[in-house]
Structure formats: structure tokens, C-alpha cells
Scaffold this active site. Sequence first.
Site, PDB file in Angstrom:
ATOM      1  N   HIS A 161      52.620  46.290  42.330  1.00 47.75           N
ATOM      2  CA  HIS A 161      51.584  45.566  41.599  1.00 47.75           C
ATOM      3  C   HIS A 161      50.349  45.489  42.507  1.00 47.75           C
ATOM      4  CE1 HIS A 161      49.645  41.917  39.900  1.00 47.75           C
ATOM      5  NE2 HIS A 161      50.359  42.119  38.827  1.00 47.75           N
TER       6      HIS A 161
ATOM      7  N   ASP B  35      58.171  41.370  47.274  1.00 52.01           N
ATOM      8  CA  ASP B  35      57.446  40.774  46.163  1.00 52.01           C
ATOM      9  C   ASP B  35      58.478  40.493  45.079  1.00 52.01           C
ATOM     10  OD1 ASP B  35      56.232  40.360  43.751  1.00 52.01           O
ATOM     11  OD2 ASP B  35      54.869  42.084  43.872  1.00 52.01           O
TER      12      ASP B  35
ATOM     13  N   GLN C 129      59.130  39.712  39.934  1.00 53.19           N
ATOM     14  CA  GLN C 129      60.004  40.101  38.822  1.00 53.19           C
ATOM     15  C   GLN C 129      61.482  40.042  39.218  1.00 53.19           C
ATOM     16  OE1 GLN C 129      58.753  40.451  35.919  1.00 53.19           O
ATOM     17  NE2 GLN C 129      56.591  40.749  36.417  1.00 53.19           N
TER      18      GLN C 129
ATOM     19  N   LYS D 236      56.428  32.788  36.003  1.00 51.52           N
ATOM     20  CA  LYS D 236      57.229  33.860  35.389  1.00 51.52           C
ATOM     21  C   LYS D 236      58.691  33.458  35.270  1.00 51.52           C
ATOM     22  CE  LYS D 236      54.349  37.469  37.487  1.00 51.52           C
ATOM     23  NZ  LYS D 236      53.631  38.130  36.401  1.00 51.52           N
TER      24      LYS D 236
ATOM     25  N   CYS E 213      48.473  46.052  35.874  1.00 51.19           N
ATOM     26  CA  CYS E 213      48.113  45.837  37.283  1.00 51.19           C
ATOM     27  C   CYS E 213      48.877  46.781  38.196  1.00 51.19           C
ATOM     28  CB  CYS E 213      48.342  44.391  37.720  1.00 51.19           C
ATOM     29  SG  CYS E 213      47.309  43.216  36.868  1.00 51.19           S
TER      30      CYS E 213
HETATM   31  C1  PLP Z   1      55.719  42.702  40.610  1.00 50.60           C
HETATM   32  C2  PLP Z   1      54.605  41.703  40.537  1.00 50.60           C
HETATM   33  N1  PLP Z   1      53.990  41.313  41.659  1.00 50.60           N
HETATM   34  C3  PLP Z   1      53.008  40.405  41.650  1.00 50.60           C
HETATM   35  C4  PLP Z   1      52.572  39.832  40.491  1.00 50.60           C
HETATM   36  C5  PLP Z   1      51.458  38.845  40.569  1.00 50.60           C
HETATM   37  O1  PLP Z   1      51.847  37.593  40.151  1.00 50.60           O
HETATM   38  P1  PLP Z   1      50.781  36.427  40.080  1.00 50.60           P
HETATM   39  O2  PLP Z   1      49.688  36.907  39.180  1.00 50.60           O
HETATM   40  O3  PLP Z   1      51.535  35.281  39.513  1.00 50.60           O
HETATM   41  O4  PLP Z   1      50.285  36.181  41.456  1.00 50.60           O
HETATM   42  C6  PLP Z   1      53.180  40.204  39.285  1.00 50.60           C
HETATM   43  C7  PLP Z   1      52.783  39.648  37.984  1.00 50.60           C
HETATM   44  O5  PLP Z   1      51.748  39.763  37.444  1.00 50.60           O
HETATM   45  C8  PLP Z   1      54.207  41.163  39.320  1.00 50.60           C
HETATM   46  O6  PLP Z   1      54.801  41.551  38.192  1.00 50.60           O
END
Ligand code: PLP
Lengths: 410, 130
Positions: A121, A199, A202, A225, A364
Site C-alpha cells: 500500500h 503492515d 489487512q 478496519k 492505493c
Molecule cells: C495494506 C494496507 N496498508 C495500509 C493501509 C493504510 O491504512 P490507514 O489509511 O488506516 O492508515 C491500508 C488501508 O487503506 C492497507 O490496506
Amino acid sequence: MDPVEIREQFPLLSSHGVGRSVVYLDSAASSQKPAAVLDAMRSYYENDYANVHRGVYALAERSTEAYDNARRQVAAFFNVADLGEVIFVRNTTEAINLVAYSWGLANLGVGDVVVISEMEHHSNIVPWQIVCARTGSRLEFMRVDGSGRLVLEDLDRLLATGRVRLVATCHVSNVLGTVNPVETIVAKAHAHGALVLLDGAQGAPHLPVDLSALRADFYACSGHKMCGPMGSGMLFGRRALLEAMPPFLGGGDMIRQVTLRDSLWADLPAKFEAGTPSVADAVGFGAACEYLSGLGMQAIHQHELEITRYAWEQLLELPDIEIYGPPPEERGGVIAFNSGDVHAHDVASILDEDGIAIRAGHHCAQPLHERLGLAASARASFYVYNSRADVDRLVDSLRRVRSIFALPGA
Amino acid sequence: MSDLYRDQILDHYRNPRNHGTLEPHDASFEDTNPLCGDRVRIDLRFDGERIADIKFSGRGCAISQAATSMLTEMVKGQTIADVRELTKDDLLDELGIPISPARLKCALLGLKVLKASAYGYTGWPGDGGS
Ligand SMILES: Cc1ncc(COP(=O)(O)O)c(C=O)c1O
């Protein structure tokens, strides 16, 4: 697990809610909230509200206790014994940035290497681009193979150079759904003296995550999430690392003593929580962890495996559907796909007319879409409240997409 | 069948009018919508102040491609002054479908590219535009 019963516990989706007829298939972006979480937050504001750590009066003590209790709940959820290793942040993005700016700027130098992957991401790409540029270190990549798995030989090759300081990768891909072999990655990295940041945006919502067993050095996730409120998230870090790291943000609550020229940092976790914390969000996050534990993370994972397999089979009944990533038994509850040459945004708009909420775009993860040769994909993601009936409505609506765009075999 | 994907839209999507490129051309501009990866290029040939010929190319969702196709029909033979006067609502009226805020950038990408190509105006529909 009965998703129809669970759906009733989510006010927005319940039979009395504004979303009662909505098929919500965008939990990978953010999950809906159960009443237990909303009630906990409301109760905190109604019964325990004051600033934390500052007052000596009873309300302030209750508020501080609510905040500490939330941390205990989150720590228990991830099987972390040391509460100092659980830092509350706003989201995964902030957790990763905290590590990049605090650990990265202090520890990376010319010639050092940070390894990420092609399936990250943007929030696990951009901070490393910034910090590598600032420190003269190099960003390298694990590729993604044709079936959506990480090419671990890339990791071996990079680690063998002896220059890798950190491996930062996702636990579960938000596009491919791939559940990465994180135990193997941690073992390989540690064998070469590199740290590992996972990270878990998910991973944490969908899989049992035991951070004591996993031995990752840092683990980042977002409360929103996993049934918690927006504005809540966690950075787990090993105590020795967090203690050696400089603070990320400076201010109130993160100091032990301040003189005009110098300050002493507070103990963990306060050292990394400058300023008035988002206590209600932490309370909601804690309640979400309790809620998910009540359902059982193993049961949630099992439910998602089943519904994802069902969706996979049903989608492949449609001609011209292309699904990206590994087979259902190796993935979380995420399916990214395209339907013939119909643009993902057109698919999502037609599904929206039928009350079905999916995501369309690059989610993203632009480099991954580039790697797959795609401008965009449609993504359906599943959670505790999704049932087979939701999948059936998705598939029916995709048939309508085919007939509107007059694809062959519609 | 669908409020959004009416026959006229689908017809323009499948059989785009004035599709292709103009070589040589007097003006050309290309832009993308980063959110969906829609891409539109418009080439113009002028006869004085008048648009003598127009062609567009690109790829993307049905809304962006159909809207651009319809737009080329609207402005062919018109003057640069006419293009200046053309508003978002003129195009949205012509489209005649309920465009949600999320899809507005798709619908208006072609108009933005046309204005940039005809008289260098790139002010919207970018961020903070009217
Ligand atoms: C794999 C992953 N990493 C990071 C994020 C970023 O999460 P957040 O926007 O809550 O910081 C997301 C979700 O958008 C994600 O799916």
C-alpha cells in the site's frame, strides 16, 4: 458463525439501519461498527470524560483508567504482555511514519538498504522513499510473481548482501489478498541482522495475530478496519528498539522533565504519544478487540476463507472475469477482479445502482497495478457480517454489468 | 436498465465520434484522471477562430470516453470564444444522466482537456476549481 445474526449487531447494516439493504463489500477500506463499540465510546463521553494523566480529580482518574484499560484490551488481543510496547496512533499510516522518521532517520545511512515489496500500500512505500532519500540509503523490492505471491528469492538475494537494515512488508495484501509467509520473512531477516516491520492493516482484522509468537520487530494496524473507530491504530514495537529510538513528536505527555534547553523523555508508551490522546477512539478500539475476540479470530478467519472460496467459485462462473492473486485458501477475504474490458469504475457504478458497495481504482497500490499491467481493478472484500447471499447479489449485479455492456455470453 | 448507462452513453462509448488523432494539428492536450487512470487527448485544427476539425483519443471508463465523444460533436465548427463560454453544466445537461460527485471528474475530463487545448485553460476540474 452466523453472519446474518452478526449483521444485526451493526446498527448501520441491521434491519433497522439506513444500510439495511446495502451489500457492503468494502471492509478492506474500512469496516462498519458494532453497537458494542459505539456504546463503549458513548459511555466514555457520558460517564468518564476528562483529559488524561493530568488531573488529580476523580473524573480525570476515570478517564485515565479508561485509556489504560483500552491499551490492556488491545495488548491482550495481540498477546503482548508489555503494555509499553503498544503505542496508540491514528492509523497504520501514522504507525509506519513513526518508525520511518524515528527509527529510520536515526539508524539508516549511506549504503544501507530497506526492502519493501511490489504489493505494498502507498503508506508502506512513500515514508520509505522519503526517509531513504534523506539518509542516502537505498530502497529495494521483493517482486510479486504471476500468482500474486512474494518472490522470496529476491529477499534472500538482498539479505545476502549484508546491507539490509529493515524489511517492511504487508501481512496481507489489500489487493491480491495474499497472506504473506511472515514467519519465514521474520526468520530470514533476523538471520541476517535485519529488522522486520509488518503492515498489519489487512492482517489484524482478519487473522489471529500473536505478536509474542510472531517475533516481528514492528507491527502496524488501523482500528477502523477492525470494527473500531476512525482515528485509532496501533504501533507495536519491541521495547529495546522503542527505548533506543528518539521521539517522533515532542510535546506534553511524552516528557518526564522539561527545562528550557533540555527534556527527559517519558517512559514507554507515553514517549511516543505526545499531546492529548484520542481516548474515546482508544476506548472504541479496545471494545472492538473485545468484540472480535468474542467472535473468535480463528472463526472469523474460517468464515472468510469459506465466503471467499464461494465468491471465487461464483465469480469464475461468469465468462471474462479475471481475478488477481493466489487461490482462495491462500488469501484473506479480498478479491480484486475485472469484468471483460469494462472499466472498474463503470462496474462499481452499476453495482452501486443495485445497492452493492465495492471499491474501484488502484486501492492505493499503484505500483502493484502497474506490475499487473492494469489501470484499475474492482475489489470486493468480506467481513464478519457478509453472507453468501451478499455474494449472490454481487454476482447477479455483475451479470447486469455484462448485459448492459453487451459482453458476449451475457 | 441503468440510470447512468443509457443507450446514448453506451453508443458513444462503443462507437466514439471524432476518434483518433490529427496530424498535423494546431493544438493538442492530454490529461489523466489519477483516480481511475482515465486518459484523454484532444487534437484541434483551426480555421481562423473556428474549430475546423477535432479528434480525441484515450482510454478509460465509459463515462469519460462517452462524454468526450459527445463533447467533440458539440464543439466541432464552433469558435474558441464558444469553447470559453461552455460550462460544466452545458456538458452535464447534454449527458443527461445523474452523475454522482465521485464520477464528476470522469465526466468532465474531456472538457478540461478541450479547454486546455483550445485556449490553455487548465483551472478545473482540478482541485479547488469552481
Ligand atoms: C495494506 C494496507 N496498508 C495500509 C493501509 C493504510 O491504512 P490507514 O489509511 O488506516 O492508515 C491500508 C488501508 O487503506 C492497507 O490496506
